[in-house]
Each structure stands twice: as structure tokens, then as C-alpha cells.
Design a protein around this motif. Structure first.
Motif, PDB file in Angstrom:
ATOM      1  N   LEU A 628       0.829  -1.200   0.000  1.00 54.15           N
ATOM      2  CA  LEU A 628       0.000   0.000   0.000  1.00 54.15           C
ATOM      3  C   LEU A 628       0.864   1.250   0.000  1.00 54.15           C
ATOM      4  O   LEU A 628       1.946   1.290   0.605  1.00 54.15           O
ATOM      5  CB  LEU A 628      -0.896   0.014   1.244  1.00 54.15           C
ATOM      6  N   GLU A 629       0.366   2.284  -0.665  1.00 55.47           N
ATOM      7  CA  GLU A 629       1.051   3.569  -0.714  1.00 55.47           C
ATOM      8  C   GLU A 629       0.119   4.677  -0.233  1.00 55.47           C
ATOM      9  O   GLU A 629      -1.106   4.517  -0.202  1.00 55.47           O
ATOM     10  CB  GLU A 629       1.533   3.863  -2.132  1.00 55.47           C
ATOM     11  N   GLU A 630       0.697   5.793   0.140  1.00 55.03           N
ATOM     12  CA  GLU A 630      -0.067   6.950   0.595  1.00 55.03           C
ATOM     13  C   GLU A 630      -1.164   7.314  -0.409  1.00 55.03           C
ATOM     14  O   GLU A 630      -0.924   7.405  -1.612  1.00 55.03           O
ATOM     15  CB  GLU A 630       0.859   8.155   0.784  1.00 55.03           C
ATOM     16  N   GLY A 631      -2.386   7.467   0.102  1.00 48.72           N
ATOM     17  CA  GLY A 631      -3.502   7.864  -0.753  1.00 48.72           C
ATOM     18  C   GLY A 631      -4.245   6.719  -1.399  1.00 48.72           C
ATOM     19  O   GLY A 631      -5.290   6.938  -2.024  1.00 48.72           O
ATOM     20  N   ASP A 632      -3.725   5.486  -1.269  1.00 48.18           N
ATOM     21  CA  ASP A 632      -4.442   4.332  -1.824  1.00 48.18           C
ATOM     22  C   ASP A 632      -5.743   4.097  -1.057  1.00 48.18           C
ATOM     23  O   ASP A 632      -5.859   4.445   0.127  1.00 48.18           O
ATOM     24  CB  ASP A 632      -3.591   3.058  -1.693  1.00 48.18           C
ATOM     25  N   LEU A 633      -6.695   3.475  -1.730  1.00 40.25           N
ATOM     26  CA  LEU A 633      -7.868   2.968  -1.030  1.00 40.25           C
ATOM     27  C   LEU A 633      -7.548   1.575  -0.495  1.00 40.25           C
ATOM     28  O   LEU A 633      -6.902   0.772  -1.163  1.00 40.25           O
ATOM     29  CB  LEU A 633      -9.071   2.900  -1.960  1.00 40.25           C
ATOM     30  N   ALA A 634      -7.988   1.322   0.732  1.00 42.44           N
ATOM     31  CA  ALA A 634      -7.689   0.044   1.378  1.00 42.44           C
ATOM     32  C   ALA A 634      -8.962  -0.553   1.960  1.00 42.44           C
ATOM     33  O   ALA A 634      -9.812   0.163   2.495  1.00 42.44           O
ATOM     34  CB  ALA A 634      -6.647   0.228   2.479  1.00 42.44           C
ATOM     35  N   ARG A 635      -9.085  -1.860   1.859  1.00 43.15           N
ATOM     36  CA  ARG A 635     -10.188  -2.581   2.485  1.00 43.15           C
ATOM     37  C   ARG A 635      -9.735  -3.034   3.876  1.00 43.15           C
ATOM     38  O   ARG A 635      -8.685  -3.671   4.019  1.00 43.15           O
ATOM     39  CB  ARG A 635     -10.585  -3.790   1.647  1.00 43.15           C
TER      40      ARG A 635
END
Length: 884
Positions: A628-635
């Protein structure tokens, strides 16, 4: 209103700040009340924006203005009759235990009193509980075990008199900003030391001389270790304990059992742990402030008693600058408890398990239906509704479909319940959607009564405007229902002061000093004196001129023998732990500028601008491990459900832990309701749910496109949000902004006869749309494979223009503003509307390289001060200025 200036009380947190509302040419203005002891003129960002939320409520169809029965408008007499008939039918068919009320710390004490009297005294059901169960129940249970009563011994002044202030599970800077202001001033003026005990770094870290980022759930071990250290250092006041305390030796034995490996079990540096223990040992004037990080736990009551134990062992209770101090989340959580708003209480701090108290209240109310025993606490109440044991539920001024754990279960329960009655001020909440009967209640600024803050101070909340449509006070609604049910003589109330007098008289009834809560001096208060009543602290006994600021300083406690009790507690792990399937521990909490489930603050543009989206905060190592990177959407997935949030990577989180904000509901986000993740594990004594320790896993949530939708405040949209997998709504003044994301491109429905402007770049998969009504911008949509980077502030201002110029039309489709640097970015200072971009620019070019310089240049940080930590963070990360 004939009076141009009204002194009233802020409706947000438990600080209970006094505010002055003044009439202006355009409406109303709000300022802090310099004469109110709680805040002495200070306000936080939410308090300063009170008129913003009032104004936003008045626009469009936000407010509920008339009763609705089974989806149809009804006059009050019909609605009252419908409520009464359905409650009476439930009583006749299923008995009193089939009826329940779920109420709120947003109610005034007079509202709370009538609710408690109606259901317990005359319907005969013990099943009334409040959202304070989610807030303060563990502290109540801990105080009753230790002191014998639900009493906060200290007062706010103690923060300014202490030499050491320990913040435990409290982000004071964001959740109680005015108290943080008072503490910050004391620290500057007299060198007060501050210790922050919290698993994560917060805005309150800026106040702290020492931050103990303990392992979540290890508070009992930490304070048991402190108690053992105090004994080894000879710092226990054994003379005080002998005269005023029971249980010292048993508590010490339990403490020593946990003390051997405190640093390891708490995950702390031994040197930092030793520093804290030494500071506490040698500092008689110590105040320990604790809040939801302690309360919201399956072991919350034990955590409270572990804290109280070290204060009782050293005689630091109820003395100037020396006391444990619980700060509450809601404006009237304490007022609700005064009148028995919890399922395990009776009015006036009487005990439902004490036959003498039950009989005493039965005689005072002349209420033969009143019975002894405790009702169902919040989590169990909604399980009973789902199981069909409760057939009729009345919800008042709260939104349990969002705030309670296992919210999908709560929604199922509401859908199955034969009779759901909801009193609220707005037309739509997640809970209102299940209501068979909707009753319009007055909101802040429209109703009249009292509230009690965290230091036992009772203040008046006064009306300064008329309510919309047919909205009525909650106490009036319940009074009319009670009368329609046949309880006419017991509910004669015509004004709030009549209820307050009865409440005060009950507090004094056969009291004789047995109950700490006593405001008998107000039992015969005249109408005019009630209107002018100044804030006062309880107890205020009959004949007394002023209330008592501190309690138990003389060593006389509320147990029958006058002694306090130290409780032997042991460290126990939370109910659920991290696992291979759910390797991270989620902590939940508040944002600075939002309140509860956003039904009010979510309407104010400047409060929404600080954190426009709910953010998942995660340590860089965990983010990297999850791809994951900054600003990604995550579940984010737990055993109970899942949410989707945008990622914020920060070193304020320890590895293995994440943070989730509590506020977003289904009206403001498609997948942001975090109570879907929380399992309903509760403290066995207090019934308070564990909201700070939720095992989860986090994984990327990939989408094919992202978008930004701007619309005028009308609810008409050019697409169906139900078809968009991810969306979050933000108020932005003259428009609303929706963040969007999904896989299949959204299907546009258009906006009737509006002029449609369109730009398509199939190669880059970019599309831009705008809709105009007679030249006025009413909607625009930007779509691309990544989040569109557009000047949001400039676009929002276009909605205020009567017609777009040709140049603005061209720039709109190009996705550019006239001034590329005009976008303020996320708001840092809500008091003065100063964005991150402006502060960063001033720091980067050398115009402002300190908090003081930023304040002088931009005013940021010179209002309530709660943005100061963020300003410092911007300065720390700014590129150094290079001399020419």
C-alpha cells in the motif's frame, strides 16, 4: 427573540463551555462566555462554528419539521395517539419488558428525567439505556466500586494547580480542546509536566514531556506496576489508607503479581517507564485525566480502578491539583446519569438493586409500576430486539445504527422490531430509516433546560431562536405521550423549570447525606431565578449558597462506612487478539472537527474541510508489507464486516496497529461506518463495548477509475451513487463534493434540461463534465484512472456565481483554475479557515518559520489553538530555506 444576547451552553463535548449568542443583522454570532467557569471565554473549532451548523440545518430539507406516522405526515395529536396506542398495545400483549427506550447524552436533563420516569415508573420497564453506555459506563462502575458513588472528585481548576498531569487514553487536544488550552497555558506559566499514555501519537503529544506508547489493552499492568513501585519507594500514605481506605493489601498483592515484567507486557522502554514512575512518586500534586481509551474496553472498569488505586494509596483524591479526573465525551452524559438514564441506575443516584431505594422512588413518584432490578444495557438491548424479546423501541437524539458495535446486527434488529419510534431533529439518519413513527424535536438553540459537565457543573441551555415547523421539546413529546397513556396526574409539566424543580426535590428526598448527588437548594427555584441561573456544581444542599467544587478531599467517601475501596485487579488480555487472519489491531476515535455521526457537524463546510474523508492511519512498515502507498484505497476487514478507507501513512502509529475515525455514516460515505467492524464484546461489570481493540486485516482495494463530483446543495445528482462502489460526501459551502471510485464507469443520468458541457480523452481515459442551469453551474464531474487533481476551492467558488464566463467554462473543462496556487488544501485552522497549502508556502519561502510567525502572518493557531500541533508538523517537514 426580544433579547439580543443569550448566554447558553455548547452542545458538544463534556467540557460544557459557556457561549454567548448575539443577534446580528444577518442572523446570529457566537462567542465564548468569559464568565463561565468551564471555559472562561475560550472555544474550540466546533464551538466557534456553532452558527455554521445552525445555518446549514436551515437550508434545504435537513430538518424534520412535522410528525410522520407510517410514512405519512400527521398532526401532533394523531402522532401522540399513535405512539401511546402502540406502546399500550405492546404492554397489553407482551408486558412491560417488551418496551425499551434508547436515549442520548444530547438530551437535556429535563428530557432525560421525563424519559426515565415514564418508562421505569409508569410503563414499568427497566429497559432504558443511553449512548453514554459507549462513553462513560466503565468510569461510572469504577467510581462506584472505589468511592461508593458516580462522582468525579475534582474540577477543571486542578489541571492548572497540578505539577504533573497524566493523560491516559485521552487525546485532550482534539476531544476536549478547551481543557487542552487550559493545560497548555498552565504548562507555559508554571512548568507543569505532562505524561501522555496512548498507543499512538496524537495532537496531545505536543503537550507531553513524556509519551508512553503502551501496548493496547495493557493499562492495568502499567498502573499495577506503578502501585508496586509506590510501595517499594515508601510513597504510600499508610496513615491515610488506614483511616480512609479499605483493600490496600489485597490491591498490592495483585499489583505485585503484574509488576515483574511491566515494561515487556506494556511494550515500553524501561527507562521511560522508570521516569514516569519516579515523577508520579515524587509529585504530590498529580492529576490523572482519563477518557475513552480507558473506558471503551472489555476490561474498562478494571482499568479505571487501577488508576484510582494509585490515587487512593497516596491520598491524592479531591485535593487542589491532586485527583483522578474522568473527562466525558458528551455535553450531558453526567446529567443523564443524575436522573437514572442508564439501565443499571435509578433517578437521583439511587440503586435499582436496593429495595429501600426502589421503594423510596416508588413513593416519591407515586409509581406502583416501578420495580427493582437492572434493565438491559445497550448491546444486550439490541440483541433482545433482534431476538424478538423487545417489541417496541423509542430512540431519542441518537443514531445507534452507526454508533453501536455490530451495526449490521443493530440494523437487522431495527428492521425486525414491530414498533420503532424515533425523535430527532433531522429528516434522515441511518436509524431514522427504520422508524415507523418520526417525531420532530427541537435542536440546540431552540430548547430550554440544563446540562451537567465533567466537573459536576450544572449550566443552563437557553433558546435563542424558534424551532422549525412543528418541532417540540423532547420532554413535551414524552409528557403528551404519558398523558395519552393515562398517566395524567404524574406528568403535569408545562415548562422545563417544573421538571427541574421535581428533579432537585427528588435529589434531596430522604437523602440525609447518603447520596452525593443533592441539589436540594434548587427544589423551590422560582421561574425567574431559573431563567437567570448561573452555573453551579453539585452537591448544592438545601440552604447552601454555592456548590462544592471538590469532593472526598476530607477522606469521607460515599460507601456506608465512609471509606473508599481499593480494588484488587489483574492485567487481562482483550477478548480478541491479533492472528494470522487478522494481524493488525484497530483503534477507533474522534477527529478534531467532527462530532459523533456527523448529523450536525457534517453539514458545516469549514468543519468538513479539516478531514474531508475518513483516513486509515497506518505505520510505514505495515503499509509496505501490504503493498500500500499513501492515498491508496484500502479494504479493512474484521470478523464482523468490512469498510473501505483512504490510507494515510504515519509514524504516529506503532507497527501492528491502525487507527480509524468513528464519524462517517451511510449518508456521508458508502463504506466508512467503522462500527461494522467492531464485535460487541463488553465489560462484564459496566456493559461498555470494546471499541479500541479490533483485530483486522488491511489489503489494497483496487479500482479502475476515480472521480470528483461537485454538485449544488440540491440532492439531485447526475449519476446514481448506489451504483458507485466507493464515495464520500463533503460539504463545501455552496456545493457538495463527492470522492468517487469504482470499476465500471458510472452511468450518467443527466440533469433534466440543463446545458451539458463535456470533454473526453479516450486515450488517457479522462472525462470531464459540467451541467449549467441558465448559465449557473449546478454540477461537474471529473473522471480518470487516478484521483483527479483539480483546484477544489476555485471550483467550489464557481457555484456561487450567477453565471459562468466563457473563460471559466474553458478552464472548467480543462480542469484548471485561474490561479493554480489558489487551492488551500485541507483546512488546518478551522477558526480562521487557513489551509495546509498556505501554511506550507509561508514556511517554505521563509516568511514564517515558527508557530508564532505563522499566527502573525496567517492568524492560524491564534484561535482555539487545537491546530498548533499540525502547524508544528508542517514546519518540521518543510524544505529548508536556502539564502540567495
Amino acid at each position: 427573540m426580544p433579547t439580543p444576547e443569550i448566554r447558553t451552553t455548547c452542545p458538544y463535548c463534556g467540557v460544557g463551555c459557556g457561549v454567548i449568542v448575539s443577534a446580528t443583522r444577518d442572523g446570529w454570532a457566537v462567542g465564548g462566555d468569559p464568565d463561565h467557569p468551564a471555559n472562561k471565554g475560550r472555544l474550540c473549532s466546533k464551538g466557534a462554528a456553532l452558527i455554521d451548523t445552525v445555518t446549514a440545518e436551515a437550508k434545504g430539507d435537513v430538518r424534520l419539521t412535522q410528525p410522520m406516522v407510517d410514512g405519512n405526515p400527521a398532526p401532533w395529536d394523531s402522532a401522540i395517539r399513535a405512539v401511546a396506542d402502540r406502546l399500550l398495545a405492546t404492554l397489553a400483549d407482551h408486558g412491560p419488558d417488551a418496551v425499551a427506550f434508547y436515549v442520548s447524552g444530547q438530551l437535556l436533563t429535563e428530557d432525560y428525567y421525563v424519559a426515565n420516569k415514564l418508562i421505569k415508573g409508569f410503563i414499568g420497564s427497566p429497559h432504558i439505556d443511553t449512548n453514554s453506555r459507549l462513553c462513560m459506563a466503565s468510569t461510572v462502575a469504577g467510581h462506584k466500586r472505589a468511592f461508593g458513588a458516580d462522582v468525579v472528585p475534582g474540577c477543571y481548576e486542578d489541571l492548572e494547580l497540578a505539577d504533573l498531569v497524566v493523560l491516559v487514553g485521552s487525546n485532550l487536544a482534539w476531544c476536549h480542546p478547551v481543557l487542552a488550552q487550559r493545560l497548555r497555558a498552565a504548562r507555559q506559566q508554571r512548568g507543569t509536566r505532562v505524561v501522555l499514555i496512548d498507543p499512538r501519537g496524537t495532537a496531545s503529544s505536543d503537550l507531553a514531556d513524556l509519551h508512553l506508547a503502551l501496548k493496547p489493552g495493557s493499562d492495568v499492568a502499567l498502573f499495577n506496576g506503578l502501585l508496586a513501585h509506590l510501595e517499594q519507594a515508601g510513597a504510600i500514605d499508610r496513615d491515610y489508607a488506614l483511616r480512609h481506605v479499605q483493600g490496600l493489601e489485597a490491591a498490592l498483592e495483585a499489583a505485585y503479581a503484574d509488576a515483574a515484567d511491566v515494561a515487556e507486557s506494556c511494550g515500553l522502554d524501561p527507562a521511560d517507564l522508570a521516569t514516569f514512575y519516579d515523577w508520579f512518586t515524587v509529585t504530590p500534586r498529580t492529576v490523572t485525566v482519563f477518557s475513552q481509551g480507558v473506558n471503551q474496553s472489555s476490561r474498562g472498569t478494571d482499568k479505571v480502578n487501577a488508576i484510582l488505586n494509585v490515587h487512593l494509596a497516596t491520598g491524592r483524591v479531591g485535593k487542589p491539583g491532586s485527583s483522578p479526573f474522568s473527562v466525558t465525551g458528551q455535553p450531558n452524559a453526567m446529567g443523564g446519569r443524575e436522573v437514572g438514564g442508564l439501565a443499571n441506575q435509578l433517578a437521583a443516584h439511587m440503586n435499582p438493586d436496593d429495595p429501600l431505594d426502589v421503594e423510596r422512588l416508588r413513593r416519591f413518584w407515586k409509581a406502583p409500576a416501578l420495580k427493582g432490578g437492572q434493565g438491559l444495557k445497550a448491546v444486550d438491548m439490541f440483541r433482545a430486539i433482534r431476538d424478538g424479546r423487545i417489541k417496541a423501541l423509542w430512540i431519542m437524539a441518537t443514531n445507534p445504527a452507526v454508533s453501536l458495535p455490530e451495526s449490521d446486527l443493530v440494523r437487522d434488529a431495527l428492521a425486525l422490531c414491530p414498533t420503532v419510534i424515533v425523535s430527532d431533529i433531522v429528516t434522515d439518519t441511518d436509524s431514522l430509516r427504520h422508524a415507523h413513527i418520526r417525531l420532530p424535536a427541537l435542536g440546540w438553540g431552540e430548547k430550554d433546560g440544563t446540562v451537567t459537565n465533567s466537573e459536576r457543573r450544572i449550566s443552563r441551555q437557553r433558546a435563542f431562536r424558534q424551532g422549525p415547523g412543528e418541532a417540540k421539546p423532547d420532554w413535551w413529546i414524552m409528557t403528551q405521550v404519558a398523558r395519552a397513556m393515562g398517566f395524567v396526574a404524574a406528568f403535569p409539566y408545562r415548562t422545563a423549570v417544573e421538571i427541574f424543580r421535581e428533579h432537585a426535590a427528588l435529589s434531596d428526598f430522604e437523602n440525609d447525606g447518603l447520596r452525593a448527588f443533592d441539589i436540594g437548594a434548587m427544589a423551590r427555584v422560582r421561574d425567574g431565578d431559573y431563567q437567570q441561573m448561573a452555573p453551579f456544581q453539585w452537591p448544592l444542599l438545601a440552604g447552601a449558597k454555592r456548590g462544592t467544587d471538590r469532593l472526598y478531599g476530607d477522606g469521607r467517601f460515599s460507601h456506608a462506612n465512609g471509606k473508599a475501596r481499593m480494588v484488587a485487579v489483574r492485567q487481562q488480555a482483550p477478548v480478541e487478539r491479533a492472528s494470522l487472519r487478522f494481524p493488525l489491531i484497530a483503534n477507533t476515535g474522534r477527529y478534531r472537527d467532527q462530532w459523533h455521526t456527523m448529523t450536525r457537524t457534517g453539514l458545516a463546510a469549514r468543519l468538513s474541510a479539516h478531514r474531508p474523508e475518513p483516513l486509515l492511519e497506518m505505520h510505514p512498515d505495515d503499509a509496505a508489507a501490504g503493498g500500500l502507498e499513501e492515498g491508496d484505497l484500502a479494504r479493512v476487514t474484521s470478523l464482523r464486516g468490512e469498510v473501505v478507507m483512504r490510507l494515510s501513512i504515519t509514524n504516529d502509529q506503532r507497527p501492528g496497529q491502525v487507527f480509524l475515525p468513528m464519524h462517517w455514516n451511510d449518508l456521508f460515505a458508502s463504506r466508512g461506518g467503522i462500527s461494522r467492524l467492531v464485535t460487541g464484546h463488553v465489560d462484564a461489570i459496566s456493559g461498555q463495548p470494546e471499541s479500541k481493540h479490533v483485530p483486522v486485516r488491511v489489503e489494497p482495494w483496487r479500482t479502475q477509475w476515480a472521480g470528483l463530483l461537485f454538485t449544488a446543495r440540491s440532492l439531485v445528482l447526475p449519476l446514481a451513487l448506489d451504483d458507485v462502489p466507493y464515495w464520500v460526501r463533503q460539504e463545501a459551502g455552496d456545493c457538495r463534493i463527492h470522492e468517487l471510485a469504482g470499476d465500471a464507469p458510472p452511468v450518467l443520468t443527466g440533469l433534466g434540461d440543463c446545458e451539458h458541457l463535456e470533454y473526453q480523452d479516450a486515450t488517457r481515459a479522462i472525462a470531464r463534465h459540467a451541467w449549467l442551469d441558465q448559465g449557473r453551474l449546478v454540477a461537474c464531474l471529473f473522471i480518470g484512472p487516478q484521483r483527479p487533481q483539480v483546484a477544489r476551492d476555485w471550483l467550489a467558488r464557481l457555484f456561487a456565481q450567477p453565471a459562468l464566463s466563457a473563460a471559466d467554462r474553458a478552464l472548467l473543462l480543462a480542469g484548471r483554475s485561474r490561479d493554480a496556487g489558489a487551492d488551500a488544501g485541507p483546512i488546518v485552522c478551522s477558526c480562521y479557515g487557513v489551509g495546509r497549502a498556505a501554511i506550507a508556502a509561508a514556511v517554505a519561502d521563509g516568511r514564517a518559520t515558527s508557530v508564532e510567525a505563522v499566527g502573525k502572518l496567517l492568524s492560524a493557531g491564534t484561535g482555539c489553538g487545537s491546530c498548533v500541533p499540525e502547524i508544528k508538523e508542517i514546519i518540521r517537514h518543510a524544505a529548508p530555506v536556502v539564502a540567495a
